[in-house]
Design a protein around this motif. Structure first.
Motif, mmCIF file in Angstrom:
data_model
loop_
_atom_site.group_PDB
_atom_site.id
_atom_site.type_symbol
_atom_site.label_atom_id
_atom_site.label_comp_id
_atom_site.label_asym_id
_atom_site.label_seq_id
_atom_site.Cartn_x
_atom_site.Cartn_y
_atom_site.Cartn_z
ATOM 1 N N ALA A 144 20.272 -14.291 -45.795
ATOM 2 C CA ALA A 144 20.788 -13.111 -46.128
ATOM 3 C C ALA A 144 22.492 -13.181 -46.035
ATOM 4 C CB ALA A 144 20.466 -12.105 -44.996
ATOM 5 N N GLY A 145 23.179 -12.695 -47.210
ATOM 6 C CA GLY A 145 24.469 -12.625 -47.220
ATOM 7 C C GLY A 145 24.777 -13.786 -48.252
ATOM 8 N N THR A 146 24.086 -14.549 -48.801
ATOM 9 C CA THR A 146 24.280 -15.651 -49.588
ATOM 10 C C THR A 146 24.464 -15.049 -50.963
ATOM 11 O OG1 THR A 146 23.157 -17.189 -48.476
ATOM 12 C CG2 THR A 146 23.347 -17.982 -50.587
ATOM 13 N N ILE A 147 25.469 -15.386 -51.846
ATOM 14 C CA ILE A 147 25.671 -15.163 -53.205
ATOM 15 C C ILE A 147 24.635 -16.170 -54.034
ATOM 16 C CG2 ILE A 147 27.582 -15.129 -55.007
ATOM 17 C CD1 ILE A 147 29.816 -14.639 -53.205
ATOM 18 N N ILE A 148 23.969 -15.184 -54.717
ATOM 19 C CA ILE A 148 22.950 -15.829 -55.462
ATOM 20 C C ILE A 148 23.424 -16.008 -57.004
ATOM 21 C CG2 ILE A 148 20.673 -15.439 -56.984
ATOM 22 C CD1 ILE A 148 20.124 -13.967 -54.291
ATOM 23 N N SER A 149 24.482 -15.446 -57.419
ATOM 24 C CA SER A 149 25.083 -15.324 -58.769
ATOM 25 C C SER A 149 26.188 -14.472 -58.945
ATOM 26 C CB SER A 149 24.157 -15.080 -59.977
ATOM 27 O OG SER A 149 23.692 -13.832 -60.072
ATOM 28 N N ALA A 150 27.151 -14.751 -59.691
ATOM 29 C CA ALA A 150 28.374 -13.785 -59.968
ATOM 30 C C ALA A 150 28.495 -13.905 -61.546
ATOM 31 C CB ALA A 150 29.396 -14.377 -59.070
ATOM 32 N N ASP A 151 28.532 -12.879 -62.210
ATOM 33 C CA ASP A 151 28.673 -12.711 -63.628
ATOM 34 C C ASP A 151 29.491 -11.194 -63.647
ATOM 35 O OD1 ASP A 151 26.742 -10.936 -63.884
ATOM 36 O OD2 ASP A 151 25.316 -12.627 -64.133
ATOM 37 N N LYS A 152 29.806 -11.052 -65.144
ATOM 38 C CA LYS A 152 30.389 -9.602 -65.364
ATOM 39 C C LYS A 152 29.355 -8.464 -65.147
ATOM 40 C CE LYS A 152 28.476 -9.710 -70.209
ATOM 41 N NZ LYS A 152 29.021 -9.621 -71.538
ATOM 42 N N SER A 153 28.508 -8.579 -64.871
ATOM 43 C CA SER A 153 27.368 -7.342 -64.328
ATOM 44 C C SER A 153 27.796 -7.262 -62.749
ATOM 45 C CB SER A 153 26.135 -7.854 -64.468
ATOM 46 O OG SER A 153 25.515 -8.771 -63.755
ATOM 47 N N GLY A 154 28.116 -8.435 -62.090
ATOM 48 C CA GLY A 154 28.443 -8.156 -60.535
ATOM 49 C C GLY A 154 28.091 -9.366 -59.766
ATOM 50 N N VAL A 155 27.993 -9.057 -58.468
ATOM 51 C CA VAL A 155 28.066 -10.451 -57.423
ATOM 52 C C VAL A 155 26.557 -9.898 -56.751
ATOM 53 C CG1 VAL A 155 28.814 -11.617 -55.421
ATOM 54 C CG2 VAL A 155 30.316 -10.753 -57.135
ATOM 55 N N LEU A 156 25.710 -10.755 -57.213
ATOM 56 C CA LEU A 156 24.224 -10.734 -56.688
ATOM 57 C C LEU A 156 23.945 -11.478 -55.004
ATOM 58 C CD1 LEU A 156 21.421 -9.515 -57.419
ATOM 59 C CD2 LEU A 156 20.841 -11.582 -57.922
ATOM 60 N N VAL A 157 23.810 -10.734 -54.126
ATOM 61 C CA VAL A 157 23.838 -11.139 -52.959
ATOM 62 C C VAL A 157 22.246 -11.007 -52.285
ATOM 63 C CG1 VAL A 157 24.772 -10.961 -50.765
ATOM 64 C CG2 VAL A 157 26.215 -10.516 -52.543
ATOM 65 N N ALA A 158 21.759 -12.135 -51.656
ATOM 66 C CA ALA A 158 20.364 -11.926 -50.805
ATOM 67 C C ALA A 158 20.776 -10.936 -49.565
ATOM 68 C CB ALA A 158 20.187 -13.256 -50.392
ATOM 69 N N CYS A 159 19.741 -10.302 -49.491
ATOM 70 C CA CYS A 159 19.585 -9.449 -48.132
ATOM 71 C C CYS A 159 18.486 -9.580 -47.492
ATOM 72 C CB CYS A 159 19.658 -7.843 -48.554
ATOM 73 S SG CYS A 159 21.361 -7.409 -49.674
ATOM 74 N N GLY A 160 18.245 -8.939 -46.162
ATOM 75 C CA GLY A 160 17.057 -8.914 -45.494
ATOM 76 C C GLY A 160 15.819 -8.660 -46.229
ATOM 77 N N GLU A 161 16.133 -7.748 -47.185
ATOM 78 C CA GLU A 161 15.025 -7.319 -48.214
ATOM 79 C C GLU A 161 15.593 -7.059 -49.460
ATOM 80 O OE1 GLU A 161 11.723 -3.958 -48.571
ATOM 81 O OE2 GLU A 161 12.311 -4.430 -46.722
ATOM 82 N N ASN A 162 15.123 -7.763 -50.352
ATOM 83 C CA ASN A 162 15.772 -7.558 -51.754
ATOM 84 C C ASN A 162 17.008 -7.845 -51.874
ATOM 85 O OD1 ASN A 162 13.106 -6.355 -53.134
ATOM 86 N ND2 ASN A 162 13.779 -4.267 -51.826
ATOM 87 N N HIS A 163 17.851 -7.621 -53.163
ATOM 88 C CA HIS A 163 18.992 -8.097 -53.240
ATOM 89 C C HIS A 163 20.208 -6.932 -53.728
ATOM 90 C CE1 HIS A 163 17.174 -12.052 -55.262
ATOM 91 N NE2 HIS A 163 17.068 -12.036 -53.900
ATOM 92 N N LEU A 164 21.175 -7.308 -53.456
ATOM 93 C CA LEU A 164 22.404 -6.184 -53.780
ATOM 94 C C LEU A 164 23.393 -6.789 -54.822
ATOM 95 C CD1 LEU A 164 22.672 -3.255 -52.585
ATOM 96 C CD2 LEU A 164 24.704 -4.173 -51.247
ATOM 97 N N LEU A 165 23.521 -5.908 -55.648
ATOM 98 C CA LEU A 165 24.419 -6.519 -56.914
ATOM 99 C C LEU A 165 25.628 -5.635 -56.381
ATOM 100 C CD1 LEU A 165 24.587 -7.782 -59.540
ATOM 101 C CD2 LEU A 165 24.178 -5.691 -60.526
ATOM 102 N N LEU A 166 26.672 -6.140 -56.104
ATOM 103 C CA LEU A 166 28.250 -5.753 -55.869
ATOM 104 C C LEU A 166 28.715 -5.475 -56.986
ATOM 105 C CD1 LEU A 166 28.912 -7.961 -52.571
ATOM 106 C CD2 LEU A 166 27.537 -6.004 -52.955
ATOM 107 N N THR A 167 29.377 -4.399 -57.540
ATOM 108 C CA THR A 167 29.780 -4.070 -58.704
ATOM 109 C C THR A 167 31.385 -3.796 -58.720
ATOM 110 O OG1 THR A 167 28.823 -1.795 -58.654
ATOM 111 C CG2 THR A 167 27.655 -3.317 -59.670
#
Length: 317
Positions: free
Chosen positions: A262-285
């Motif tokens: 949890a808290g790890t950046i999985i990817s970062a591109d023009k759509s946002g920064v994808l971060v692992a969470c305790g459940e599912n992912h969060l795309l920071l926009t």
């Protein structure tokens, strides 16, 4: 036809100013305004007036700013206005029973929730954070307890999937102002009743703090996304990355499983920064770096130093 009432208005922030403006535009007569003392604000620590005070002065209404209403002198001053009723909206001071008893018709409060749910200081944000499907305004007769008084009128508004603390605040401020005037008209014509609250259904909306704005990435993406929306525009959800505090203004849930912590950046591109969470992912926009304005991730990544900061595998804490 209902008559006009002489009103003492007590309130401080923008939310309250909307109700004050509605009263000023109505047939009722605001004889005095009570608001919090002027305070220092901003980086320059300049003394600033509350939005309610600014509005009152524009209309040449007497303004009182006691630090407490417990003193006999303050209570005598309030009584000297001979008001029929006192309207309280996000004032910020406790009203002792002696004050509640001064106006002929008592004191009423405009509260930003559907009581008895979310009594307390931050009902708007807590409703979003909890995933409520609706909020609204309750106008109640005030008593000594915290938001426990009999309910005179209510108005409901849906909470949409993209509502933030700021957007719902604005909706409810407008709704509260409208409901206040119609309720005042009904009180003036003695055409109203009050319903007791069911205390067993009560929940408490604790005051927001800067400390709780730090994201717990072990929570589910859905919970974090609601927190991001609830804390926009204050205190703003945030997290540390390296030695920098990154503010998160907008995000989206991405339904996906991950082996990343949890808290790890999985990817970062023009759509946002994808971060692992305790459940599912969060795309920071939409993010805000220290010393900068908030901006879309697409714009942030135009700078190579930000690409390095938001690199795959980097860990929010």
């Amino acid at each position: 036809m209902s008559r006009s009432l002489n009103v003492i208005f007590a309130g401080t922030p923008d939310f309250a100013a909307s109700s004050l403006q509605a009263l000023l535009d109505s047939k009722h007569n605001v004889v005095a305004v009570y608001t919090q003392p002027d305070r220092q604000s901003g980086r320059g620590k300049k003394i600033s007036m509350s939005p309610v005070k600014e509005l009152a002065l524009q209309h040449d209404i007497p303004v009182e700013q006691p630090t407490s209403l417990k003193a006999e002198e303050a209570q005598q001053q309030l009584a000297s206005y001979n008001a029929d009723i006192m309207v309280v909206v996000a004032y910020g001071l406790l009203l002792p029973q002696t004050v509640l008893d001064i106006p002929r018709l008592g004191c009423i409060n405009v509260h930003g929730s559907l009581l008895p749910r979310w009594r307390g200081a931050a009902p708007i944000q807590r409703a979003i954070e909890a995933g409520d499907s609706e909020s609204g305004i309750t106008i109640m007769q005030m008593e000594a307890g915290l938001d426990t008084g009999p309910m005179i009128s209510k108005a409901v508004t849906p909470i949409t999937a993209d509502d933030t603390g700021a957007s719902l605040h604005d909706k409810l401020a407008a709704q509260g102002a409208t409901l206040l005037v119609s309720t005042m008209d009904n009180i003036a014509s003695d055409n109203f009743s009050a319903e007791s609250q069911d205390d067993s259904l009560a929940t408490y909306a604790h005051k927001l703090s800067k400390q709780e704005a730090f994201i717990d990435w072990n929570q589910s993406a859905h919970q974090i996304e609601r927190t991001v929306r609830a804390f926009n525009s204050w205190p703003v959800a945030q997290s540390k990355l390296e030695d920098k505090v990154i503010r998160v203004w907008a995000s989206e849930v991405v339904e996906a499983e991950s082996s990343q912590s949890a808290g790890t950046i999985i990817s970062a591109d023009k759509s946002g920064v994808l971060v692992a969470c305790g459940e599912n992912h969060l795309l920071l926009t939409e993010l805000q770096l220290p010393g900068s304005r908030k901006m879309s991730v697409k714009d942030l990544l135009n700078a190579p130093k930000n690409q390095e900061l938001l690199a795959n595998g980097a860990q929010f804490s």
